[in-house]
Design an enzyme around this catalytic site. Structure first.
Site, PDB file in Angstrom:
ATOM      1  N   HIS A  46       0.811  -1.018  -0.010  1.00 20.35           N
ATOM      2  CA  HIS A  46      -0.047  -0.115   0.146  1.00 20.35           C
ATOM      3  C   HIS A  46       0.886   1.142   0.205  1.00 20.35           C
ATOM      4  O   HIS A  46       1.243   1.810   0.958  1.00 20.35           O
ATOM      5  CB  HIS A  46      -0.961   0.008   1.377  1.00 20.35           C
ATOM      6  CG  HIS A  46      -1.751  -1.285   1.337  1.00 20.35           C
ATOM      7  ND1 HIS A  46      -1.423  -2.504   1.730  1.00 20.35           N
ATOM      8  CD2 HIS A  46      -3.043  -1.501   1.111  1.00 20.35           C
ATOM      9  CE1 HIS A  46      -2.243  -3.282   1.648  1.00 20.35           C
ATOM     10  NE2 HIS A  46      -3.463  -2.725   1.293  1.00 20.35           N
ATOM     11  N   HIS A 293      -4.026   3.035  -3.514  1.00 20.82           N
ATOM     12  CA  HIS A 293      -4.119   2.684  -2.066  1.00 20.82           C
ATOM     13  C   HIS A 293      -3.350   1.310  -2.040  1.00 20.82           C
ATOM     14  O   HIS A 293      -2.657   1.090  -0.835  1.00 20.82           O
ATOM     15  CB  HIS A 293      -5.761   2.516  -1.799  1.00 20.82           C
ATOM     16  CG  HIS A 293      -5.930   1.992  -0.331  1.00 20.82           C
ATOM     17  ND1 HIS A 293      -5.794   2.297   0.931  1.00 20.82           N
ATOM     18  CD2 HIS A 293      -6.134   0.668  -0.042  1.00 20.82           C
ATOM     19  CE1 HIS A 293      -5.931   1.716   1.831  1.00 20.82           C
ATOM     20  NE2 HIS A 293      -6.477   0.466   1.326  1.00 20.82           N
ATOM     21  N   GLU A 447     -17.306  -2.952  24.610  1.00 23.14           N
ATOM     22  CA  GLU A 447     -16.497  -4.320  24.980  1.00 23.14           C
ATOM     23  C   GLU A 447     -15.067  -4.166  23.852  1.00 23.14           C
ATOM     24  O   GLU A 447     -14.056  -4.730  24.215  1.00 23.14           O
ATOM     25  CB  GLU A 447     -17.127  -5.677  24.647  1.00 23.14           C
ATOM     26  CG  GLU A 447     -18.009  -6.081  25.726  1.00 23.14           C
ATOM     27  CD  GLU A 447     -19.430  -5.334  25.600  1.00 23.14           C
ATOM     28  OE1 GLU A 447     -20.511  -5.774  26.612  1.00 23.14           O
ATOM     29  OE2 GLU A 447     -19.581  -4.383  24.564  1.00 23.14           O
ATOM     30  N   HIS A 508     -28.321 -14.320  25.652  1.00 12.91           N
ATOM     31  CA  HIS A 508     -27.400 -14.198  26.732  1.00 12.91           C
ATOM     32  C   HIS A 508     -26.686 -15.461  27.084  1.00 12.91           C
ATOM     33  O   HIS A 508     -26.013 -15.361  28.196  1.00 12.91           O
ATOM     34  CB  HIS A 508     -27.642 -13.309  28.005  1.00 12.91           C
ATOM     35  CG  HIS A 508     -27.980 -11.961  27.747  1.00 12.91           C
ATOM     36  ND1 HIS A 508     -28.926 -11.523  26.681  1.00 12.91           N
ATOM     37  CD2 HIS A 508     -27.519 -11.020  28.495  1.00 12.91           C
ATOM     38  CE1 HIS A 508     -28.890 -10.263  26.671  1.00 12.91           C
ATOM     39  NE2 HIS A 508     -27.944  -9.762  27.790  1.00 12.91           N
TER      40      HIS A 508
END
Length: 700
Positions: A46, A293, A447, A508
């Site tokens: 890149h 890129h 998280e 859950h």
């Protein structure tokens, strides 16, 4: 950020600075051409962002970064994080021209970290210049990056670590820690959610020691970022509470230096510098295009770009003689002076504050204080028992009392995960009622960012933990994987580890999460079965520095086994051990983990009373068991005994390795349900009767 400005593709506004033969421009163009040559030589990579960011990176390193290339492990060095890891050749070129010394086995050598030959080997197998920067593989790389946003999250953890070290160890007349963390990020980082989570928390914590430099080149793989990303980044970060500065032209190094000074002066807010650039600046046909890129420019485009830069068109990996001395006179001299002054200060600090200096020695070397485990409890037999999340909280606090740099928190679940350190402050600015010396962290419902942040903290030698429900480890897969890739001793505390969660239902109740964790190379997953196995799990993971560990803990109570009747819990260190066995050769082996071990034990007692020779094996960790010699593994699971029953309230995937081709696996083959845990366990077949029936069939 949507803006309208007129940065030219081939020269900065007002001047052809890219072609002026100044020492600074010589260094910048050396970096640019090394990038082009390496990517072209590898036919992979890149080049675009690395080319356009060369003036930014060079100016930061040469004029601002407090870093001694001859001492790359100096604790108070500024940190540079390349969150746009795909632009790795920018960092490798910087490491070379800066003259960073090689670190081998923790010792600095006189060899260069990266030679020109190393740059020629970019992206080749076994080289020191892999496709994306890897911590521990290449000296000068502060963290492994590549998955976008990860470096941003890591840098917040680094800034937190610096604040904590300063608050705990700086004393009047002894400012040991006062460094800054710089992160180079891009449009992709700004799109990834983890950077938003981390940025929000960084602002709340008022991390004035953190600066993100955003390469706004408005190009992604699919083309212009207009196809998917049109928000006002500046306003977003201002709303978080960051200081937001703007550089209209990435080639304007004087203006950039002024913005860096402003970022250092702002001590109560993190800073975002939005640097507008043109990807592959200087390339006559590919500048500003998506093709620059992620692919080589092409041999002819490289030649024409060098011609524009007044660079020898046929040169390859050229580093003019003046470049390294010039870098030594700037970055090198400044870093050397700062580092030698710091070492003298630390020597005096050692005399004035020997106990704290000893703690820092242990942090820097990764050692543990004498007697760190002296308060780990030994639990008596208890039929009612306690949830392993609760016993884990007790052991955690026992260890934390003797290990001051054990610190961490949860994603807004500390009361449930039992991870609050008692008697310790929260890591917060004073305005929010805490202290930067606090050891209790509140990551919020973030998280992914929590995982990235604790990785950054671990890179400073601290022993961080992050906690949450096992089901939400899904949100943390990327940082857990990177932690394992870097070999960081991070602890992930995951509670509510099965359908034993009960009424919260299948959203859950983790099923496949244990498989995911166990499938991650370098990660040790531990699912202890009672309070004493929990204690031994903590004893193992604190002494282990070779990689992260994940604890899977129950919500419901687990009986504490009578260790006068059954084998000691210290067997956990070997991953699996014989808990109890008949004197005769067993006809069936019961294998279980966590909350299901007590079922296996009851089934074993029933079988024994019925005269069926049996064995029960506790297997809290596959990884530790597989690391044992074959002789030990055979002694625990004799290959001649094919009658086997595995019991675990999770996915059966992988358990056939231990059950064998004819064994029975009692596991979850579907999602759970909402209801009281006792009813769910009975419904899904996790009963003593079910284990006994399966065992009798296996025993013939």
């Amino acid at each position: 950020m949507r803006v309208s400005f007129s940065t030219p593709l081939r020269a900065p506004a007002g001047a052809e600075a890219g072609r002026v033969n100044s020492p600074d421009t010589l260094c910048i163009n050396t970096i640019r051409t090394l990038v082009m040559d390496a990517v072209q030589n590898a036919n992979s990579g890149h080049p675009g962002a690395a080319m356009s960011m060369a003036p930014i990176a060079y100016t930061l390193w040469q004029n601002t970064l407090n870093y001694d290339p001859t001492a790359p492990l100096w604790p108070n060095r500024d940190r540079f994080v390349l969150s746009i890891g795909h632009a790795s050749m920018l960092l490798y070129a910087l490491i070379h021209v800066a003259g960073i010394r090689q670190v081998t086995n923790g010792k600095v050598t006189d060899e260069p970290a990266l030679s020109v030959e190393d740059l020629r080997q970019f992206r080749q197998f076994g080289s020191k210049t892999p496709g994306h920067p890897e911590y521990g593989h290449t000296t000068g790389v502060e963290t492994t990056t590549g998955p976008l946003g990860a470096g941003c999250g890591n840098s917040v953890g680094m800034a937190i670590a610096e604040k904590w070290l300063a608050a705990r160890y700086n004393m009047p007349g002894f400012t040991l820690f006062d460094h800054h963390v710089y992160t180079l990020c891009g449009d992709g980082d700004m799109m990834e959610g983890v950077s938003s989570e981390a940025a929000s928390l960084a602002a709340h914590l008022e991390l004035g020691n953190l600066t993100w430099i955003y390469d706004s080149n408005r190009i992604s793989i699919e083309g212009s970022t207009d196809v998917a990303f049109t928000e006002n980044v500046a306003e977003r970060f201002a709303a978080y509470g960051w200081q937001v500065l703007e550089l209209k032209d990435a080639n304007d190094t004087a203006a950039f230096a002024e913005l860096l000074a402003q970022s250092r002066a702002q001590t109560s807010k993190p800073t975002l510098i939005i640097a507008h650039s043109v990807i592959a600046w200087g390339a006559p046909h590919k500048a500003g295009k998506a093709s620059a890129h992620g692919e080589p420019l092409g041999a002819e485009e490289v030649r024409e770009t060098k011609k524009f830069l007044n660079w020898p068109e046929d040169s390859s990996f050229a580093v003019p003689d003046a470049v390294l001395p010039h870098m030594r006179a700037g970055l090198g001299a400044r870093g050397l002076a700062a580092r030698t002054a710091w070492e003298k200060l630390f020597a005096d600090y050692r005399t004035a504050h020997p106990e704290k200096a000893g703690e820092l020695d242990a942090i820097f070397s990764g050692t543990l204080p004498e007697g760190w485990d002296a308060d780990i409890p030994l639990y008596p037999a208890d039929a009612k028992g306690t949830a392993s999340r609760a016993s884990s909280g007790e052991v955690l606090n026992a260890v934390a009392g003797r290990l001051p740099w054990l610190l961490g928190g949860s994603a807004d679940l500390a009361p449930s995960t039992k991870t609050l350190l008692k008697g310790q402050e929260s890591f917060q600015p004073a305005k929010w009622g805490g202290s930067y010396a606090g050891r209790n962290f509140h990551f919020g419902v973030r998280e992914h960012a929590m995982g990235a942040i604790v990785n950054g903290m671990a890179l400073y030698g601290l022993r961080p933990y992050g906690a949450g429900f096992l089901i939400f480890s899904d949100y943390m897969k990327a940082p857990i994987r990177l932690s394992a890739l870097m070999g960081l001793p991070v602890t992930y505390i995951f509670t509510h580890d099965s359908i034993g969660v009960g009424e919260d239902g299948p959203t859950h109740q983790p099923i496949e999460q244990l498989v995911q964790l166990r499938a991650t190379p370098g990660l040790t997953t531990l699912r202890p079965a009672d309070a004493n196995e929990v204690a031994e799990a903590w004893r193992y993971l604190i002494t282990n520095r070779s990689g992260p560990a994940a604890l899977a803990l129950s919500r419901q109570n687990l009986p504490t086994l009578d260790r006068t009747r059954y084998a000691p819990a210290s067997g956990l260190a070997k991953g699996a051990y014989v808990l109890a066995s008949s004197e005769q050769t067993p006809r069936v082996i019961l294998i279980a983990t966590g909350s299901e071990l007590s079922l296996a034990v009851e089934a074993y007692e029933t079988l024994s009373a019925q005269g069926v020779p049996a064995r029960v094996v506790s297997m809290p960790s596959w990884e530790l068991f597989e690391a044992q010699p074959q002789s030990y593994r055979e002694s625990v699971l004799p290959s001649a005994v094919t009658g086997r029953v595995v019991v675990e309230a999770g996915s059966p995937i992988g358990w056939d390795r231990y059950a064998g081709p004819t064994g029975t696996i009692i596991a979850m083959n579907d999602f759970g349900a909402s209801g009281p845990a006792s009813q769910l366990l009975k419904h899904f077949g996790f009963t003593v009767d079910a284990v006994v029936d399966a065992a009798r069939k296996q025993a013939g």
